[in-house]
Scaffold this motif. Structure first.
Motif, PDB file in Angstrom:
ATOM      1  N   ILE A 111     -36.392  -9.165  68.364  1.00 48.73           N
ATOM      2  CA  ILE A 111     -35.214  -9.988  68.125  1.00 48.73           C
ATOM      3  C   ILE A 111     -34.494  -9.499  66.869  1.00 48.73           C
ATOM      4  O   ILE A 111     -35.095  -9.352  65.801  1.00 48.73           O
ATOM      5  N   ILE A 112     -33.238  -9.237  67.007  1.00 47.39           N
ATOM      6  CA  ILE A 112     -32.423  -8.873  65.847  1.00 47.39           C
ATOM      7  C   ILE A 112     -31.821 -10.159  65.301  1.00 47.39           C
ATOM      8  O   ILE A 112     -31.003 -10.800  65.952  1.00 47.39           O
ATOM      9  N   MET A 113     -32.244 -10.559  64.122  1.00 48.41           N
ATOM     10  CA  MET A 113     -31.854 -11.859  63.586  1.00 48.41           C
ATOM     11  C   MET A 113     -30.904 -11.703  62.412  1.00 48.41           C
ATOM     12  O   MET A 113     -31.095 -10.843  61.551  1.00 48.41           O
ATOM     13  N   GLU A 114     -29.937 -12.535  62.383  1.00 46.18           N
ATOM     14  CA  GLU A 114     -29.065 -12.589  61.220  1.00 46.18           C
ATOM     15  C   GLU A 114     -29.825 -13.278  60.079  1.00 46.18           C
ATOM     16  O   GLU A 114     -30.842 -13.931  60.316  1.00 46.18           O
ATOM     17  N   PRO A 115     -29.360 -13.154  58.847  1.00 42.20           N
ATOM     18  CA  PRO A 115     -30.115 -13.697  57.699  1.00 42.20           C
ATOM     19  C   PRO A 115     -30.471 -15.178  57.824  1.00 42.20           C
ATOM     20  O   PRO A 115     -31.595 -15.568  57.506  1.00 42.20           O
ATOM     21  N   LYS A 116     -29.548 -16.009  58.282  1.00 43.79           N
ATOM     22  CA  LYS A 116     -29.826 -17.446  58.391  1.00 43.79           C
ATOM     23  C   LYS A 116     -30.908 -17.724  59.427  1.00 43.79           C
ATOM     24  O   LYS A 116     -31.760 -18.591  59.252  1.00 43.79           O
ATOM     25  N   LYS A 117     -30.856 -16.984  60.522  1.00 43.81           N
ATOM     26  CA  LYS A 117     -31.873 -17.145  61.564  1.00 43.81           C
ATOM     27  C   LYS A 117     -33.232 -16.719  61.033  1.00 43.81           C
ATOM     28  O   LYS A 117     -34.255 -17.371  61.293  1.00 43.81           O
ATOM     29  N   HIS A 118     -33.234 -15.643  60.294  1.00 50.15           N
ATOM     30  CA  HIS A 118     -34.490 -15.168  59.706  1.00 50.15           C
ATOM     31  C   HIS A 118     -35.056 -16.212  58.744  1.00 50.15           C
ATOM     32  O   HIS A 118     -36.266 -16.458  58.721  1.00 50.15           O
ATOM     33  N   GLU A 119     -34.191 -16.813  57.954  1.00 52.83           N
ATOM     34  CA  GLU A 119     -34.633 -17.851  57.012  1.00 52.83           C
ATOM     35  C   GLU A 119     -35.179 -19.064  57.771  1.00 52.83           C
ATOM     36  O   GLU A 119     -36.190 -19.654  57.376  1.00 52.83           O
ATOM     37  N   LEU A 120     -34.519 -19.402  58.865  1.00 54.37           N
ATOM     38  CA  LEU A 120     -34.972 -20.523  59.688  1.00 54.37           C
ATOM     39  C   LEU A 120     -36.382 -20.289  60.217  1.00 54.37           C
ATOM     40  O   LEU A 120     -37.267 -21.154  60.092  1.00 54.37           O
ATOM     41  N   ILE A 121     -36.610 -19.111  60.800  1.00 52.81           N
ATOM     42  CA  ILE A 121     -37.942 -18.783  61.329  1.00 52.81           C
ATOM     43  C   ILE A 121     -38.981 -18.788  60.217  1.00 52.81           C
ATOM     44  O   ILE A 121     -40.105 -19.269  60.388  1.00 52.81           O
ATOM     45  N   LEU A 147     -34.632 -27.673  59.794  1.00 51.82           N
ATOM     46  CA  LEU A 147     -33.802 -28.507  60.667  1.00 51.82           C
ATOM     47  C   LEU A 147     -32.327 -28.346  60.323  1.00 51.82           C
ATOM     48  O   LEU A 147     -31.478 -28.212  61.224  1.00 51.82           O
ATOM     49  N   GLU A 148     -32.017 -28.336  59.047  1.00 52.29           N
ATOM     50  CA  GLU A 148     -30.621 -28.160  58.614  1.00 52.29           C
ATOM     51  C   GLU A 148     -30.084 -26.799  59.047  1.00 52.29           C
ATOM     52  O   GLU A 148     -28.946 -26.682  59.521  1.00 52.29           O
ATOM     53  N   LEU A 149     -30.899 -25.764  58.896  1.00 52.15           N
ATOM     54  CA  LEU A 149     -30.480 -24.425  59.302  1.00 52.15           C
ATOM     55  C   LEU A 149     -30.248 -24.353  60.815  1.00 52.15           C
ATOM     56  O   LEU A 149     -29.253 -23.773  61.284  1.00 52.15           O
ATOM     57  N   ALA A 150     -31.164 -24.948  61.579  1.00 55.09           N
ATOM     58  CA  ALA A 150     -31.049 -24.926  63.042  1.00 55.09           C
ATOM     59  C   ALA A 150     -29.797 -25.670  63.498  1.00 55.09           C
ATOM     60  O   ALA A 150     -29.107 -25.235  64.433  1.00 55.09           O
ATOM     61  N   GLN A 151     -29.500 -26.767  62.846  1.00 54.63           N
ATOM     62  CA  GLN A 151     -28.302 -27.525  63.206  1.00 54.63           C
ATOM     63  C   GLN A 151     -27.033 -26.744  62.858  1.00 54.63           C
ATOM     64  O   GLN A 151     -26.062 -26.762  63.621  1.00 54.63           O
ATOM     65  N   ASN A 152     -27.043 -26.065  61.730  1.00 58.90           N
ATOM     66  CA  ASN A 152     -25.880 -25.251  61.338  1.00 58.90           C
ATOM     67  C   ASN A 152     -25.685 -24.068  62.287  1.00 58.90           C
ATOM     68  O   ASN A 152     -24.546 -23.678  62.583  1.00 58.90           O
TER      69      ASN A 152
END
Length: 233
Positions: A111-121, A147-152
């Motif tokens: 999975i190629i993740m953007e920074p926010k997605k990486h932080e979420l995981i 949760l906040e990251l996932a919602q954003n």
């Protein structure tokens, strides 16, 4: 004549004295007779109150016993269903995080993740680690950020994972009413997205919370749903 008068005076005095002395015991006797009548009159009312209290207490005890028996039977069914399906990883009893019916996991390296997605995981992973290490307060903070990251990011799958983690963290802290809110969030997200993963475990977790709160009636209803879903998943 004078002798008769002297004789009459003591006799009259004695009669008057006796009548006075006799009058007082009769009043006292009358009072004593009246008091038992009043007590006897009140006794049936007190007895009735006692009997009503005993009856109500007995009914509540029998109702409680029935609820406990039903709950025990439900737990037996849950255990049997889990064994049949070999899905002991359910986080409802053990607070794990693999939802029933989940497909094969995709390797994170794929999975190629953007920074926010990486932080979420990363936050979700850290939260799980804190839970395994029996540090639910720290886990809660990690899952809250997740949760906040996932919602954003508008990522409902990760949003449900974070909500499940928050519910689990609060359960570990004994904050069952707050935990129920987050487990209900999982159900709400599933309904909103039309994607049902994690819902079965949410029903089981809510049932566990109500059991801990002593609300066996609500616990029973959620366990019924949990059992039904286990048998059909």
């Amino acid at each position: 004549m004078l002798g008769i008068r002297r004789l009459k005076s003591p006799v009259m005095a004695a009669l008057l004295t006796n009548s006075f002395l006799m009058g007082t015991p009769l009043e006292a006797l009358a009072a004593e007779i009246c008091e038992p009548e009043s007590s006897i009159f009140n006794m049936p009312l007190l007895l009735l109150v006692a009997l009503v209290g005993a009856t109500v207490g007995g009914l509540l005890a029998r109702q409680r016993k029935g609820e406990l028996q039903r709950l025990n039977e439900q737990l037996r069914q849950i255990n049997a269903a889990l064994r049949r399906q070999a899905k002991i990883e359910s986080y409802a009893p053990g607070l794990s995080y693999a939802p029933v019916g989940a497909g094969a996991r995709i390797s994170e390296s794929e999975i190629i993740m953007e920074p926010k997605k990486h932080e979420l995981i990363s936050k979700l992973k850290t939260g799980k680690t804190y839970l395994r290490n029996q540090e639910p307060e720290k886990a809660f903070e990690e899952f809250k950020t997740a949760l906040e990251l996932a919602q954003n990011l508008r990522d409902p799958i990760e949003e449900k994972k974070a909500a499940r983690g928050l519910g689990a963290s609060l359960q570990r802290q004994g904050k069952y009413r707050d935990a129920i809110q987050y487990h209900n969030m999982v159900l709400a997200i599933s309904k909103r997205e039309g994607e049902d993963s994690g819902s079965t475990e949410a029903y089981g977790a809510i049932a566990d919370c109500y059991t801990e709160l002593g609300d066996l009636e609500k616990a029973g209803k959620y366990y019924d749903t949990y059992i039904a879903r286990l048998e059909t998943d």
